[in-house]
Design a protein around this motif. Structure first.
Motif, PDB file in Angstrom:
ATOM      1  N   GLN A   1       2.630   1.880  -0.643  1.00 35.48           N
ATOM      2  CA  GLN A   1       3.204   3.144  -0.454  1.00 35.48           C
ATOM      3  C   GLN A   1       4.559   3.072  -0.564  1.00 35.48           C
ATOM      4  O   GLN A   1       5.298   3.998  -1.499  1.00 35.48           O
TER       5      GLN A   1
ATOM      6  N   TYR B   1       4.885   3.102  -4.489  1.00 34.47           N
ATOM      7  CA  TYR B   1       4.439   4.378  -4.917  1.00 34.47           C
ATOM      8  C   TYR B   1       5.886   5.295  -4.810  1.00 34.47           C
ATOM      9  O   TYR B   1       6.228   6.005  -5.837  1.00 34.47           O
TER      10      TYR B   1
ATOM     11  N   SER C   1       5.027  14.363  -3.779  1.00 36.25           N
ATOM     12  CA  SER C   1       4.340  13.495  -2.885  1.00 36.25           C
ATOM     13  C   SER C   1       3.462  14.181  -1.885  1.00 36.25           C
ATOM     14  O   SER C   1       2.526  13.978  -1.626  1.00 36.25           O
TER      15      SER C   1
ATOM     16  N   PHE D   1      -3.219   6.459   3.901  1.00 37.28           N
ATOM     17  CA  PHE D   1      -1.803   5.906   3.888  1.00 37.28           C
ATOM     18  C   PHE D   1      -1.033   6.918   3.131  1.00 37.28           C
ATOM     19  O   PHE D   1      -0.007   6.841   2.989  1.00 37.28           O
ATOM     20  N   ASN D   2      -1.966   7.832   2.482  1.00 38.02           N
ATOM     21  CA  ASN D   2      -0.985   8.877   1.550  1.00 38.02           C
ATOM     22  C   ASN D   2       0.079   9.515   2.091  1.00 38.02           C
ATOM     23  O   ASN D   2       1.142   9.773   1.378  1.00 38.02           O
TER      24      ASN D   2
ATOM     25  N   ASN E   1       3.342   8.094   2.408  1.00 39.68           N
ATOM     26  CA  ASN E   1       4.094   8.085   0.918  1.00 39.68           C
ATOM     27  C   ASN E   1       5.143   9.317   0.985  1.00 39.68           C
ATOM     28  O   ASN E   1       6.276   9.177   0.502  1.00 39.68           O
TER      29      ASN E   1
END
Length: 363
Positions: free
Chosen positions: A17, A20, A104, A282-283, A286
């Motif tokens: 993350q 990203y 995001s 876990f998005n 981010n």
């Protein structure tokens, strides 16, 4: 050692993350410096192809070869056009016009949009009487509503500096700055929809071409050709292909090798051990990472509408993931029951009757 092995997927996802987030920040910094968004897509996919193709070639020499036919190539072409070329070009256009934190946050819409599309085409079971289905529907509505609130709630100017609008296909120098945020969010929403369609298309694509590493190489190569063709028609001037700074060069290399290459293997490794729901949870992290990094490195401002929209998207995402997790638990229970029934049928067919009151080995 046992604790480390058990928590290794967790630590890997945390690092991923942050990776990203670094890709989003470095990409937006390159765009603000004047790099063309469509050229960036071409360079990123070309670098990813050069990173994945040799690994795919040498790995297939040790395994059974998987030839590609016209049907497989057609599906790969469509998937690359929707999921990589269109998705990334819209995403970079939205990232360019809105902000890194908005990009995001909007990407968290993917699970909700995917559920909506999958339910229409029949890939996702829908039972209106089930609490799991109701949770997924409500989560989808909350995600979309929050995304609309993020796009429509106006505020003061987002950036401290003017955008070089000549790099955008949607706006010219005479366009008002009030349209930047709305158009950027619309592009980000379109990018999320394209990525959701791409995930749906993966079902027939994987059936026709099950070699995942070779499939990734073909996807990146096809997307390189497609994005280069689009860029050639939209920006015929050869000057746009120049890389004018080490920041732009480093961003292309980092996004191609790490963002598209290494992350592909890491994501597959985590999904294989913990499942897709664990990876998707876990998005939202981010979003927090990108927002903090954008405030520190890009001096982006945070507004009330953005915060409310991002929180609503995160809550809706977890509601959808909860419903999906319950679906997976129900499927696992059904599989265990069916396997138990098959074992019982096989025992009865063979004619083996076990009496637990008697020992298996006689003296």
């Amino acid at each position: 050692m046992g604790w480390f092995e058990h928590n290794k997927p967790l630590m890997v996802m945390l690092v991923l993350q942050f990776t990203y987030g670094a890709v989003s920040i470095s990409t937006r910094a390159s765009l603000l410096e004047g790099m063309n968004p469509r050229v960036f897509v071409v360079y990123r996919q070309a670098i990813a192809t050069l990173a994945i193709a040799p690994i795919s070639y040498f790995s297939r020499r040790k395994t059974t070869k998987c030839c590609i036919g016209w049907k497989s190539f057609s599906l790969i072409f469509i998937a690359a056009l929707i999921g990589i070329t269109s998705s990334q070009m819209l995403f970079l256009e939205g990232l360019y016009l809105a902000s890194a934190s908005a990009g995001s946050s909007m990407f968290n819409l993917v699970p909700a949009i995917t559920f909506f599309v999958a339910s229409i085409v029949g890939y996702e079971p829908v039972n209106i009487r089930s609490l799991r289905t109701i949770a997924k529907i409500l989560g989808t509505v909350l995600c979309v509503t929050s995304a609309a609130a993020m796009a429509l709630i106006k505020g003061p100017k987002l950036l401290n500096s003017q955008l070089p609008l000549s790099n955008s296909l949607l706006l010219n120098s005479s366009s008002g700055s009030d349209n930047l945020w709305l158009l950027g969010c619309l592009c980000l929403f379109g990018s999320s929809c394209c990525w959701s369609f791409y995930l749906i298309i993966q079902v027939p694509v994987n059936k026709n071409h099950p070699d995942h590493l070779s499939l990734s190489a073909w996807m990146c190569f096809t997307a390189t050709v497609q994005s280069a063709t689009v860029t050639w028609f939209t920006d015929p001037n050869l000057e746009v292909w120049k890389i004018n700074s080490y920041l732009q060069l480093g961003s292309c290399l980092f996004a191609g090798i790490v963002g598209s290459g290494i992350s592909l293997f890491v994501q597959s490794w985590v999904i294989e051990r913990r499942g897709p729901v664990f990876s998707a949870m876990f998005n939202p992290l981010n979003t927090v990472i990108v927002t903090i990094m954008a405030c520190i490195f890009l001096q982006e401002r945070i507004y009330l509408g953005s915060v409310i929209g991002a929180v609503g998207i995160v809550i809706g995402l977890y509601v959808v993931l909860w419903g999906k997790a319950k679906d997976l638990e129900e499927q696992q229970k059904k599989m265990m029951i069916s396997e138990t029934d098959e074992i019982k049928i096989k025992i009865k067919t063979v004619g083996v009757l076990v009496d637990e009151s008697k020992p298996l080995l006689h003296p």
